[in-house]
Design a protein around this motif. Structure first.
Motif, PDB file in Angstrom:
ATOM      1  N   ARG A 136       0.882  -0.953   0.016  1.00  0.00           N
ATOM      2  CA  ARG A 136      -0.133   0.018  -0.098  1.00  0.00           C
ATOM      3  C   ARG A 136       0.806   1.269   0.029  1.00  0.00           C
ATOM      4  O   ARG A 136       0.297   2.241  -0.291  1.00  0.00           O
ATOM      5  N   ASP A 137       2.021   1.230   0.387  1.00  0.00           N
ATOM      6  CA  ASP A 137       3.095   2.550   0.252  1.00  0.00           C
ATOM      7  C   ASP A 137       3.570   2.630  -0.785  1.00  0.00           C
ATOM      8  O   ASP A 137       3.829   1.467  -1.618  1.00  0.00           O
ATOM      9  N   SER A 138       3.785   3.669  -1.357  1.00  0.00           N
ATOM     10  CA  SER A 138       4.176   3.844  -2.680  1.00  0.00           C
ATOM     11  C   SER A 138       4.557   5.389  -2.980  1.00  0.00           C
ATOM     12  O   SER A 138       4.776   6.218  -1.747  1.00  0.00           O
ATOM     13  N   VAL A 139       5.011   5.896  -4.003  1.00  0.00           N
ATOM     14  CA  VAL A 139       5.588   7.263  -4.384  1.00  0.00           C
ATOM     15  C   VAL A 139       5.143   7.374  -5.866  1.00  0.00           C
ATOM     16  O   VAL A 139       5.251   6.601  -6.728  1.00  0.00           O
ATOM     17  N   ALA A 140       4.277   8.551  -5.974  1.00  0.00           N
ATOM     18  CA  ALA A 140       3.789   8.882  -7.349  1.00  0.00           C
ATOM     19  C   ALA A 140       4.890   9.127  -8.269  1.00  0.00           C
ATOM     20  O   ALA A 140       6.011   9.517  -8.155  1.00  0.00           O
ATOM     21  N   TRP A 141       4.357   9.532  -9.638  1.00  0.00           N
ATOM     22  CA  TRP A 141       5.352   9.863 -10.869  1.00  0.00           C
ATOM     23  C   TRP A 141       5.935  11.122 -10.626  1.00  0.00           C
ATOM     24  O   TRP A 141       5.206  11.922 -10.042  1.00  0.00           O
ATOM     25  N   HIS A 142       7.109  11.349 -10.644  1.00  0.00           N
ATOM     26  CA  HIS A 142       7.704  12.601 -10.315  1.00  0.00           C
ATOM     27  C   HIS A 142       9.413  12.569 -10.761  1.00  0.00           C
ATOM     28  O   HIS A 142       9.898  11.330 -11.261  1.00  0.00           O
ATOM     29  N   GLY A 143       9.989  13.327 -11.018  1.00  0.00           N
ATOM     30  CA  GLY A 143      11.386  13.884 -11.181  1.00  0.00           C
ATOM     31  C   GLY A 143      11.960  14.555  -9.886  1.00  0.00           C
ATOM     32  O   GLY A 143      11.039  15.381  -9.308  1.00  0.00           O
ATOM     33  N   ASP A 144      13.166  14.322  -9.575  1.00  0.00           N
ATOM     34  CA  ASP A 144      13.749  15.109  -8.409  1.00  0.00           C
ATOM     35  C   ASP A 144      14.411  16.504  -9.063  1.00  0.00           C
ATOM     36  O   ASP A 144      15.398  16.574  -9.414  1.00  0.00           O
ATOM     37  N   THR A 145      13.343  17.334  -9.107  1.00  0.00           N
ATOM     38  CA  THR A 145      13.495  18.411  -9.924  1.00  0.00           C
ATOM     39  C   THR A 145      13.648  19.740  -9.095  1.00  0.00           C
ATOM     40  O   THR A 145      13.533  20.955  -9.363  1.00  0.00           O
ATOM     41  N   PHE A 146      13.429  19.394  -7.650  1.00  0.00           N
ATOM     42  CA  PHE A 146      13.696  20.650  -6.829  1.00  0.00           C
ATOM     43  C   PHE A 146      15.236  20.867  -6.552  1.00  0.00           C
ATOM     44  O   PHE A 146      16.005  20.032  -6.345  1.00  0.00           O
ATOM     45  N   GLY A 147      15.618  22.114  -7.070  1.00  0.00           N
ATOM     46  CA  GLY A 147      17.252  22.575  -6.886  1.00  0.00           C
ATOM     47  C   GLY A 147      17.576  22.315  -8.397  1.00  0.00           C
ATOM     48  O   GLY A 147      16.858  22.549  -9.441  1.00  0.00           O
TER      49      GLY A 147
END
Length: 208
Positions: A121-132
């Protein structure tokens, strides 16, 4: 915070230790993006999982989403460049990766973000590491996974076929080049019975 883990029958080492990076395999994704994969880079990964699950001061976070505040579906802990890492083998891994990628990256890995996926049930959604700087510059994110394998999926930003990497039990996956800007990654939820996994994301300064 601990969870039950079905250990790997191939991981019979008690004390965690790193293998060689000489046989790491690179997949070119296009537009300057690439992924390196080194299965079972860390021997004794189940032992490290137990240590981190027990000793890291995990945090449960809540974040605004649309018109409500929701639980983040994983536990988190971030170690900045001035904070000692929670296990000596993680310091060794960070320094080994910094040396190995020194020519391409041009700077060391300095931070570590830890995510604890307790079950499917734990997850992480679609993203890119684009902070910074990841929003405008090529960079790297190196992910060391311990615990039960979970799928890390990648897809081109804007849509397209995805790639799926089942990572766990000491596997290393490195996303480099333009990957954070031109691709997205996720750990999808799953209804299949799965044990817990901890991922350790090593990043350079000012990349999140």
């Amino acid at each position: 915070m601990t969870a039950w883990l079905q250990g790997s029958l191939l991981d019979q080492f008690d004390e965690p230790s790193l293998g060689s990076l000489d046989d790491i395999r690179r997949t070119h994704l296009g537009d300057g993006a690439w992924v390196d994969l080194r299965p079972a880079w860390l021997a004794g990964a189940d032992t490290l999982f137990d240590r981190l699950a027990r000793d890291v001061p995990w945090q449960a976070e809540r974040r605004p989403m649309y018109d409500r505040v929701v639980d983040v579906p994983r536990l988190l802990r971030f170690y900045d460049e001035h904070t000692p890492l929670p296990d000596p083998v993680l310091t060794e891994a960070r320094d080994t990766l910094s040396r190995y990628y020194a020519t391409e990256l041009g700077e060391p890995f300095t931070t570590a973000g830890l995510c604890y996926y307790r079950d499917g049930r734990d997850s992480v959604a679609w993203h890119g590491d684009t902070f910074g700087r990841g929003a405008t510059h090529d960079t790297m994110v190196a992910i060391l996974s311990v615990g039960a394998p979970r799928t890390l999926a990648l897809r081109p930003r804007g849509g397209g076929p995805s790639l799926r990497f089942p990572v766990g039990h000491g596997d290393l996956l490195v996303m480099g080049g333009s990957c954070q800007r031109t691709w997205e990654h996720a750990v999808p939820k799953t209804r299949r019975a799965t044990g817990p996994r901890i991922s350790v994301q090593f990043r350079p300064r000012n990349v999140r």
